[in-house]
Design a protein around this motif. Structure first.
Motif, PDB file in Angstrom:
ATOM      1  N   GLU A  33      33.713  11.054 -11.330  1.00  0.00           N
ATOM      2  CA  GLU A  33      32.784  11.879 -10.562  1.00  0.00           C
ATOM      3  C   GLU A  33      33.378  13.251 -10.272  1.00  0.00           C
ATOM      4  N   LYS A  34      32.467  14.149  -9.913  1.00  0.00           N
ATOM      5  CA  LYS A  34      32.798  15.457  -9.350  1.00  0.00           C
ATOM      6  C   LYS A  34      31.977  15.623  -8.080  1.00  0.00           C
ATOM      7  N   ALA A  35      32.585  16.244  -7.042  1.00  0.00           N
ATOM      8  CA  ALA A  35      31.931  16.313  -5.719  1.00  0.00           C
ATOM      9  C   ALA A  35      31.811  17.750  -5.257  1.00  0.00           C
ATOM     10  N   LEU A  36      30.733  18.024  -4.531  1.00  0.00           N
ATOM     11  CA  LEU A  36      30.489  19.313  -3.864  1.00  0.00           C
ATOM     12  C   LEU A  36      30.379  19.078  -2.366  1.00  0.00           C
ATOM     13  N   VAL A  37      31.046  19.924  -1.586  1.00  0.00           N
ATOM     14  CA  VAL A  37      30.952  19.874  -0.124  1.00  0.00           C
ATOM     15  C   VAL A  37      29.994  20.970   0.309  1.00  0.00           C
ATOM     16  N   LEU A  38      28.871  20.567   0.896  1.00  0.00           N
ATOM     17  CA  LEU A  38      27.828  21.495   1.291  1.00  0.00           C
ATOM     18  C   LEU A  38      27.787  21.594   2.808  1.00  0.00           C
ATOM     19  N   ARG A  39      27.726  22.839   3.272  1.00  0.00           N
ATOM     20  CA  ARG A  39      27.581  23.068   4.721  1.00  0.00           C
ATOM     21  C   ARG A  39      26.312  23.866   4.927  1.00  0.00           C
ATOM     22  N   LEU A  40      25.371  23.172   5.510  1.00  0.00           N
ATOM     23  CA  LEU A  40      24.062  23.761   5.744  1.00  0.00           C
ATOM     24  C   LEU A  40      23.431  24.239   4.429  1.00  0.00           C
ATOM     25  N   GLY A  41      23.662  23.459   3.361  1.00  0.00           N
ATOM     26  CA  GLY A  41      23.065  23.763   2.066  1.00  0.00           C
ATOM     27  C   GLY A  41      23.873  24.700   1.189  1.00  0.00           C
ATOM     28  N   ARG A  42      24.979  25.211   1.690  1.00  0.00           N
ATOM     29  CA  ARG A  42      25.802  26.124   0.927  1.00  0.00           C
ATOM     30  C   ARG A  42      27.055  25.403   0.476  1.00  0.00           C
ATOM     31  N   VAL A  43      27.514  25.711  -0.724  1.00  0.00           N
ATOM     32  CA  VAL A  43      28.700  25.064  -1.271  1.00  0.00           C
ATOM     33  C   VAL A  43      29.931  25.689  -0.621  1.00  0.00           C
ATOM     34  N   LYS A  64      27.835  14.093  -5.018  1.00  0.00           N
ATOM     35  CA  LYS A  64      28.658  13.681  -6.178  1.00  0.00           C
ATOM     36  C   LYS A  64      27.793  13.644  -7.439  1.00  0.00           C
ATOM     37  N   TYR A  65      28.426  14.080  -8.556  1.00  0.00           N
ATOM     38  CA  TYR A  65      27.767  14.078  -9.872  1.00  0.00           C
ATOM     39  C   TYR A  65      28.657  13.349 -10.877  1.00  0.00           C
ATOM     40  N   ASP A  66      28.024  12.735 -11.835  1.00  0.00           N
ATOM     41  CA  ASP A  66      28.748  11.998 -12.877  1.00  0.00           C
ATOM     42  C   ASP A  66      29.424  12.997 -13.822  1.00  0.00           C
ATOM     43  N   SER A  67      30.707  12.845 -14.013  1.00  0.00           N
ATOM     44  CA  SER A  67      31.462  13.747 -14.887  1.00  0.00           C
ATOM     45  C   SER A  67      31.620  13.191 -16.308  1.00  0.00           C
ATOM     46  N   ARG A  68      31.043  12.048 -16.605  1.00  0.00           N
ATOM     47  CA  ARG A  68      31.160  11.459 -17.941  1.00  0.00           C
ATOM     48  C   ARG A  68      30.150  12.107 -18.904  1.00  0.00           C
ATOM     49  N   ILE A  69      30.287  11.733 -20.169  1.00  0.00           N
ATOM     50  CA  ILE A  69      29.347  12.210 -21.187  1.00  0.00           C
ATOM     51  C   ILE A  69      28.061  11.404 -21.058  1.00  0.00           C
ATOM     52  N   LEU A  70      26.965  12.097 -20.942  1.00  0.00           N
ATOM     53  CA  LEU A  70      25.667  11.463 -20.733  1.00  0.00           C
ATOM     54  C   LEU A  70      24.811  11.614 -21.978  1.00  0.00           C
ATOM     55  N   GLY A  71      23.776  10.773 -22.056  1.00  0.00           N
ATOM     56  CA  GLY A  71      22.895  10.782 -23.219  1.00  0.00           C
ATOM     57  C   GLY A  71      21.515  11.300 -22.887  1.00  0.00           C
ATOM     58  N   LEU A  72      20.884  11.869 -23.912  1.00  0.00           N
ATOM     59  CA  LEU A  72      19.527  12.378 -23.769  1.00  0.00           C
ATOM     60  C   LEU A  72      18.722  11.970 -24.988  1.00  0.00           C
ATOM     61  N   PRO A  73      17.995  10.839 -24.930  1.00  0.00           N
ATOM     62  CA  PRO A  73      17.121  10.472 -26.055  1.00  0.00           C
ATOM     63  C   PRO A  73      15.827  11.275 -25.980  1.00  0.00           C
ATOM     64  N   THR A  74      15.440  11.866 -27.096  1.00  0.00           N
ATOM     65  CA  THR A  74      14.217  12.661 -27.142  1.00  0.00           C
ATOM     66  C   THR A  74      13.075  11.818 -27.693  1.00  0.00           C
ATOM     67  N   ASN A  75      11.885  12.215 -27.372  1.00  0.00           N
ATOM     68  CA  ASN A  75      10.697  11.567 -27.914  1.00  0.00           C
ATOM     69  C   ASN A  75      10.488  12.009 -29.366  1.00  0.00           C
ATOM     70  N   PRO A  76       9.766  11.166 -30.183  1.00  0.00           N
ATOM     71  CA  PRO A  76       9.476  11.586 -31.563  1.00  0.00           C
ATOM     72  C   PRO A  76       8.794  12.948 -31.599  1.00  0.00           C
TER      73      PRO A  76
END
Length: 380
Positions: A33-43, A64-76
């Motif tokens: 993971e990767k994390a952001l600390v927000l104070r009143l909406g600001r990083v 927190k956001y996933d730092s791994r490689i993610l997939g994106l399957p597209t529609n035909p």
């Protein structure tokens, strides 16, 4: 004592509050993971390394956001290559978050789902742009690595503002639209049937040529064999007739007697045949007499003549008789047949015999009649 109890009673809630505050000010970042600390909406802080992190309790929020490689399957996706031949393409993209601050600014509170929604049209646009610049044969070929790398680079440039990186784009399926498949298959079948018909026609033509050549060879061989057989048969008949003529010419009476016997055999077969003729007819001449008185056989050679004849025969040269047809061509020459050599005396025609006295009137004939003239008439 009472004061001590009072202080103890106050210390327990205070300790609880302190513990709660301490827990609220600490957060844990996983290695995935990767994390952001927000104070009143600001990083206010970015935590990309795994471990413990600190924030202001009840004031800061941690996203927190996933730092791994993610997939994106597209529609035909239906694309039109350079040759205006429509294709249906399925693709699959791999991506990851590289800048969490920019990613937060781009997708807001939507997170990964919002990012997928933003990335899908970017990848589709890259696929349409790249595949639309090449013919369909290139898209349908086995080696499409160059095309997929171009799609990846185009999608990577267009998604840089999202704080993500497109790692790879793969074309999983490339096919014709459903409405074009039947027509394409029909055209392929027609092409294969045409090729099969051409091959069958060429094979039939070759077989016909071989069959015609074989038939012609059979006719030529049969004709040549028949021609040679007729030539050989004609030469044999000529030689036989020559031998018969030489033998019968030595004693015409014997020839006439033989012909009469043959006529009797053919006329009287025992199948209820009827013959009506005069009793003194020439046909019955050899029934009255055997004709021995009119015979003129060759005299037997004496001992001296035999010896002399033997000597002459031993010294006599053998020659091959020459028999030609009506056109003057030698018989048997075309078929490679040669007559048997014989003594020269046998090749000369016989001399005319002496006069023969007929048995019925005893009249003498100066010249020997032809063999056919002495034969009695045959009546069937």
């Amino acid at each position: 004592m009472a004061r001590r109890n009072f202080l103890t009673a106050l210390a327990l809630p205070a300790l609880f509050v302190v513990g709660a505050v301490a827990m609220a000010s600490i957060f844990i970042v996983d290695e995935r993971e990767k994390a952001l600390v927000l104070r009143l909406g600001r990083v206010v802080n970015v935590q990309e390394e795994p471990g413990l992190g600190f924030k202001v309790p009840f004031l800061d929020d941690v996203v927190k956001y996933d730092s791994r490689i993610l997939g994106l399957p597209t529609n035909p996706l239906e694309v039109t290559p350079l040759d205006d031949r429509r294709l249906v393409v399925d693709a699959f993209a791999r991506w990851r978050i590289t800048d969490v601050v920019r990613f937060r600014q781009a997708v807001g509170t939507g997170g990964i789902d919002a990012a997928l929604t933003r990335l899908d049209p970017i990848v589709n646009a890259a696929i349409r742009e790249v595949l639309g610049s090449v013919p369909s044969t290139t898209v349908l070929s086995d080696d499409r690595t160059v095309l997929m790398n171009q799609i990846r680079d185009e999608a990577r440039r267009n998604s840089a503002g999202l704080g993500v990186e497109v790692i790879d784009v793969r074309l999983t399926r490339t096919d014709l639209p459903e409405q074009n498949l039947n027509a394409t298959y029909a055209r392929m079948r027609a092409e294969r049937e045409r090729e099969a018909a051409d091959e069958i026609a060429r094979g039939g033509e070759a077989a016909q040529r071989v069959r015609a050549a074989a038939d012609r060879t059979v006719v030529e061989l049969t004709s040549e064999a028949r021609k040679r057989a007729e030539v050989v048969r004609g030469e044999a008949d000529a030689e036989r007739n020559a031998i018969y003529a030489a033998a019968f010419g030595r004693d015409p009476e014997f020839f006439a007697f033989t012909r009469s016997m043959t006529s009797y055999e053919r006329a009287i077969r025992g199948n209820n045949s009827s013959i009506v003729m005069q009793p003194d007819s020439e046909f019955f001449s050899y029934l009255k007499s055997d004709g021995a008185a009119n015979a003129n056989p060759a005299p037997p050679p004496s001992v001296e003549q035999s010896d002399a004849g033997a000597a002459v025969s031993d010294d006599e040269e053998l020659v091959t008789p020459t028999i030609t047809d009506r056109d003057g061509n030698e018989l048997g020459a075309a078929a490679g047949v040669r007559l048997t050599p014989m003594p020269e005396s046998l090749t000369t025609p016989p001399e005319e015999g002496p006069a023969v006295t007929l048995p019925d009137d005893g009249a003498a004939v100066e010249d020997a009649p032809a063999p056919d003239a002495q034969a009695p008439a045959e009546t069937n």
